[in-house]
Scaffold this motif. Structure first.
Motif, PDB file in Angstrom:
ATOM      1  N   ALA A  60       0.855  -1.197   0.000  1.00  0.00           N
ATOM      2  CA  ALA A  60       0.000   0.000   0.000  1.00  0.00           C
ATOM      3  C   ALA A  60       0.885   1.238   0.000  1.00  0.00           C
ATOM      4  N   MET A  61       0.555   2.172  -0.867  1.00  0.00           N
ATOM      5  CA  MET A  61       1.466   3.288  -1.134  1.00  0.00           C
ATOM      6  C   MET A  61       1.668   4.218   0.056  1.00  0.00           C
ATOM      7  N   ILE A  62       0.727   4.211   1.012  1.00  0.00           N
ATOM      8  CA  ILE A  62       0.918   5.025   2.208  1.00  0.00           C
ATOM      9  C   ILE A  62       2.194   4.643   2.934  1.00  0.00           C
ATOM     10  N   PHE A  63       2.548   3.360   2.934  1.00  0.00           N
ATOM     11  CA  PHE A  63       3.732   2.900   3.663  1.00  0.00           C
ATOM     12  C   PHE A  63       5.039   3.357   3.015  1.00  0.00           C
ATOM     13  N   HIS A  64       4.997   3.596   1.722  1.00  0.00           N
ATOM     14  CA  HIS A  64       6.235   3.826   0.974  1.00  0.00           C
ATOM     15  C   HIS A  64       6.454   5.286   0.580  1.00  0.00           C
ATOM     16  N   TYR A  65       5.366   6.000   0.305  1.00  0.00           N
ATOM     17  CA  TYR A  65       5.524   7.370  -0.199  1.00  0.00           C
ATOM     18  C   TYR A  65       4.783   8.417   0.622  1.00  0.00           C
ATOM     19  N   GLY A  66       4.141   7.981   1.712  1.00  0.00           N
ATOM     20  CA  GLY A  66       3.587   8.940   2.672  1.00  0.00           C
ATOM     21  C   GLY A  66       2.458   9.803   2.154  1.00  0.00           C
ATOM     22  N   GLN A  67       1.670   9.278   1.212  1.00  0.00           N
ATOM     23  CA  GLN A  67       0.578  10.077   0.664  1.00  0.00           C
ATOM     24  C   GLN A  67      -0.613  10.014   1.623  1.00  0.00           C
ATOM     25  N   VAL A 127     -19.092  11.714  24.118  1.00  0.00           N
ATOM     26  CA  VAL A 127     -18.675  13.109  24.317  1.00  0.00           C
ATOM     27  C   VAL A 127     -18.692  13.368  25.823  1.00  0.00           C
ATOM     28  N   PRO A 128     -17.533  13.548  26.455  1.00  0.00           N
ATOM     29  CA  PRO A 128     -17.511  13.639  27.924  1.00  0.00           C
ATOM     30  C   PRO A 128     -18.106  14.951  28.421  1.00  0.00           C
ATOM     31  N   SER A 129     -18.600  14.907  29.654  1.00  0.00           N
ATOM     32  CA  SER A 129     -19.250  16.088  30.237  1.00  0.00           C
ATOM     33  C   SER A 129     -18.403  16.737  31.320  1.00  0.00           C
ATOM     34  N   PHE A 130     -17.264  16.144  31.660  1.00  0.00           N
ATOM     35  CA  PHE A 130     -16.417  16.726  32.699  1.00  0.00           C
ATOM     36  C   PHE A 130     -15.841  18.063  32.224  1.00  0.00           C
ATOM     37  N   GLU A 131     -15.610  18.959  33.167  1.00  0.00           N
ATOM     38  CA  GLU A 131     -15.093  20.285  32.841  1.00  0.00           C
ATOM     39  C   GLU A 131     -13.776  20.183  32.063  1.00  0.00           C
ATOM     40  N   GLY A 132     -13.711  20.888  30.941  1.00  0.00           N
ATOM     41  CA  GLY A 132     -12.491  20.946  30.148  1.00  0.00           C
ATOM     42  C   GLY A 132     -12.283  19.792  29.196  1.00  0.00           C
ATOM     43  N   THR A 133     -13.170  18.794  29.209  1.00  0.00           N
ATOM     44  CA  THR A 133     -13.007  17.644  28.331  1.00  0.00           C
ATOM     45  C   THR A 133     -13.744  17.854  27.010  1.00  0.00           C
ATOM     46  N   SER A 134     -13.450  16.991  26.043  1.00  0.00           N
ATOM     47  CA  SER A 134     -14.092  17.081  24.727  1.00  0.00           C
ATOM     48  C   SER A 134     -13.876  15.759  23.991  1.00  0.00           C
ATOM     49  N   LEU A 135     -14.484  15.648  22.842  1.00  0.00           N
ATOM     50  CA  LEU A 135     -14.278  14.479  21.986  1.00  0.00           C
ATOM     51  C   LEU A 135     -13.447  14.918  20.795  1.00  0.00           C
ATOM     52  N   TYR A 136     -12.212  14.434  20.734  1.00  0.00           N
ATOM     53  CA  TYR A 136     -11.328  14.792  19.627  1.00  0.00           C
ATOM     54  C   TYR A 136     -11.725  14.011  18.376  1.00  0.00           C
ATOM     55  N   ILE A 137     -11.753  14.693  17.241  1.00  0.00           N
ATOM     56  CA  ILE A 137     -12.192  14.117  15.973  1.00  0.00           C
ATOM     57  C   ILE A 137     -11.013  14.141  15.000  1.00  0.00           C
ATOM     58  N   ARG A 138     -10.654  12.973  14.456  1.00  0.00           N
ATOM     59  CA  ARG A 138      -9.520  12.889  13.547  1.00  0.00           C
ATOM     60  C   ARG A 138      -9.969  12.341  12.187  1.00  0.00           C
ATOM     61  N   PRO A 139     -10.285  13.207  11.218  1.00  0.00           N
ATOM     62  CA  PRO A 139     -10.504  12.755   9.840  1.00  0.00           C
ATOM     63  C   PRO A 139      -9.150  12.604   9.152  1.00  0.00           C
ATOM     64  N   PHE A 140      -8.986  11.567   8.304  1.00  0.00           N
ATOM     65  CA  PHE A 140      -7.722  11.405   7.582  1.00  0.00           C
ATOM     66  C   PHE A 140      -7.925  10.540   6.345  1.00  0.00           C
ATOM     67  N   ILE A 141      -6.999  10.675   5.425  1.00  0.00           N
ATOM     68  CA  ILE A 141      -7.031   9.929   4.166  1.00  0.00           C
ATOM     69  C   ILE A 141      -5.681   9.252   3.978  1.00  0.00           C
ATOM     70  N   ILE A 142      -5.696   7.983   3.561  1.00  0.00           N
ATOM     71  CA  ILE A 142      -4.452   7.272   3.263  1.00  0.00           C
ATOM     72  C   ILE A 142      -4.531   6.647   1.873  1.00  0.00           C
ATOM     73  N   TYR A 156      -7.815   5.097  -2.342  1.00  0.00           N
ATOM     74  CA  TYR A 156      -7.649   5.750  -1.042  1.00  0.00           C
ATOM     75  C   TYR A 156      -8.756   5.292  -0.099  1.00  0.00           C
ATOM     76  N   THR A 157      -8.518   5.471   1.190  1.00  0.00           N
ATOM     77  CA  THR A 157      -9.561   5.310   2.196  1.00  0.00           C
ATOM     78  C   THR A 157      -9.592   6.566   3.058  1.00  0.00           C
ATOM     79  N   PHE A 158     -10.795   7.096   3.227  1.00  0.00           N
ATOM     80  CA  PHE A 158     -11.035   8.247   4.100  1.00  0.00           C
ATOM     81  C   PHE A 158     -11.678   7.725   5.376  1.00  0.00           C
ATOM     82  N   MET A 159     -11.165   8.140   6.518  1.00  0.00           N
ATOM     83  CA  MET A 159     -11.677   7.658   7.799  1.00  0.00           C
ATOM     84  C   MET A 159     -11.860   8.801   8.780  1.00  0.00           C
ATOM     85  N   ILE A 160     -12.749   8.594   9.739  1.00  0.00           N
ATOM     86  CA  ILE A 160     -12.894   9.495  10.880  1.00  0.00           C
ATOM     87  C   ILE A 160     -12.907   8.625  12.129  1.00  0.00           C
ATOM     88  N   ILE A 161     -11.983   8.878  13.041  1.00  0.00           N
ATOM     89  CA  ILE A 161     -11.968   8.195  14.325  1.00  0.00           C
ATOM     90  C   ILE A 161     -12.170   9.240  15.420  1.00  0.00           C
TER      91      ILE A 161
END
Length: 355
Positions: A60-67, A127-142, A156-161
């Motif tokens: 898979a080209m992500i491993f070799h060329y970092g796209q 989604v946490p309710s404690f003060e100062g907390t949040s749910l981090y969202i990471r969309p990415f494509i490989i 390609y595959t597009f993902m959101i974790i």
């Protein structure tokens, strides 16, 4: 949404965090979003599926060329139990800008926004309710095509974790100490510095390690040609308040277009505080410090929102700002942006999106 969204439920649910002490990026929700691309077919098969390891061909080209490209944003739970996003359309707009630089096909921004909302509805209890907390969202494509030819991938595959995270600053925001990096280069005009792509970050690890070993929290990057002009901090854009005026490095093609940066510029303009985007040298900052005109410095980014700078270490010299205390403007900006993000301040800018 133009494509039919498939939902595959995870029947093995995980335990959710019970306190606000949640380490960054180590806990993940039960589901993730995926969508595939194939040349001639376009983006297809959008689905919400159980969070699990991926199976990829060793070639898979992500491993070799970092796209690859990625984004980072957050979902916040308000005091009245709503879930808000902060300017998410800007993240998908920037994702496409990064994709263009990395020769990755664009996504439909409105369509993907809809998929994100559906994913968050499935995972709303994460989604946490404690003060100062949040749910981090990471969309990415490989890039997933198995091919060792040096050319853009055709698949390609597009993902959101999603990852619940604790407060960036425990006990409130604290000024940080930053080392001015003079040996290593992060990016140059015409390169990939304006894109959120993996190699930009791993290439900074050595400078970050050097900074940490000498008691610094982060790195301030200078331009790659003259090593004089300030660009950005390792994980943030940077601002200086000099003699009543706020100055931030102009976007030059090697600096990330930060969404918090853009928001800060808009707020400062509304407050009628003089603010300028221009080239600024480390020598100018040091001279302002010597002259007693360097009033504040702060970084801006998704993780911390506002990170006041208490000290810069540069060329054997220490630039101590505001006695290493939080400046009034830094505090006011932090309170304003976080107040909007969490629904505690009126959103007169129409920046928040309710899920």
């Amino acid at each position: 949404m133009n494509k039919s969204l498939t939902f595959i439920e995870n029947n093995h649910k995980k335990e959710k965090p019970k306190t606000k002490e949640i380490p960054f990026g180590r806990t993940f929700t039960d589901h993730m979003f995926l969508m595939d691309y194939e040349e001639g077919k376009g983006w297809h098969e959008p689905r919400i599926a159980p969070y699990e390891p991926l199976t990829l061909d060793p070639a898979a080209m992500i491993f070799h060329y970092g796209q690859t490209v990625f984004e980072g944003l957050k979902a916040y739970r308000t005091d009245d139990d709503r879930i808000l996003l902060f300017r998410p359309e800007k993240n998908f707009e920037r994702l496409n800008q990064s994709s263009d630089r990395l020769s990755i096909p664009p996504i439909d921004e409105d369509e993907v926004m809809g998929y994100l909302k559906e994913l968050l509805k499935v995972e709303k209890d994460w989604v946490p309710s404690f003060e100062g907390t949040s749910l981090y969202i990471r969309p990415f494509i490989i890039a997933t095509e198995p091919n060792l030819a040096v050319s853009p991938s055709k698949r390609y595959t597009f993902m959101i974790i999603l990852s619940p995270v604790g407060p960036y600053f425990s006990g409130g925001i604290h000024p940080v100490t930053i080392n001015v990096e003079e040996k290593f280069t992060r990016a140059v005009k015409g390169g990939t510095g304006m894109a959120k792509t993996a190699g930009n970050y791993s290439s900074g690890y050595q400078a970050q390690a050097k900074a940490s070993q000498t008691g610094n929290n982060d790195v301030l990057w200078l331009d790659g040609i003259e090593k004089r002009y300030i660009e950005e901090v390792g994980s943030m854009n940077i601002f200086f308040k000099i003699d009543g005026e706020v100055v931030t490095p102009a976007l030059s093609g090697s600096i990330l277009r930060g969404i918090t940066r853009t928001s800060i510029l808009e707020v400062l303009n509304e407050w009628d505080i003089p603010v300028t985007e221009r080239r600024i040298t480390i020598e100018e900052v040091y001279q302002a410090y010597e002259d007693g005109k360097l009033e504040e410095a702060f970084g801006t980014g998704t993780a911390a929102v506002i990170s006041p700078v208490g000290t810069f270490n540069w060329n054997g010299k220490q630039i101590v700002i505001n006695n290493h205390d939080i400046g009034p403007l830094s505090q006011k900006l932090y309170d304003t942006i976080t107040g909007i993000q969490r629904g505690r301040k009126e959103d007169t800018y129409n920046w928040t999106v309710e899920v």
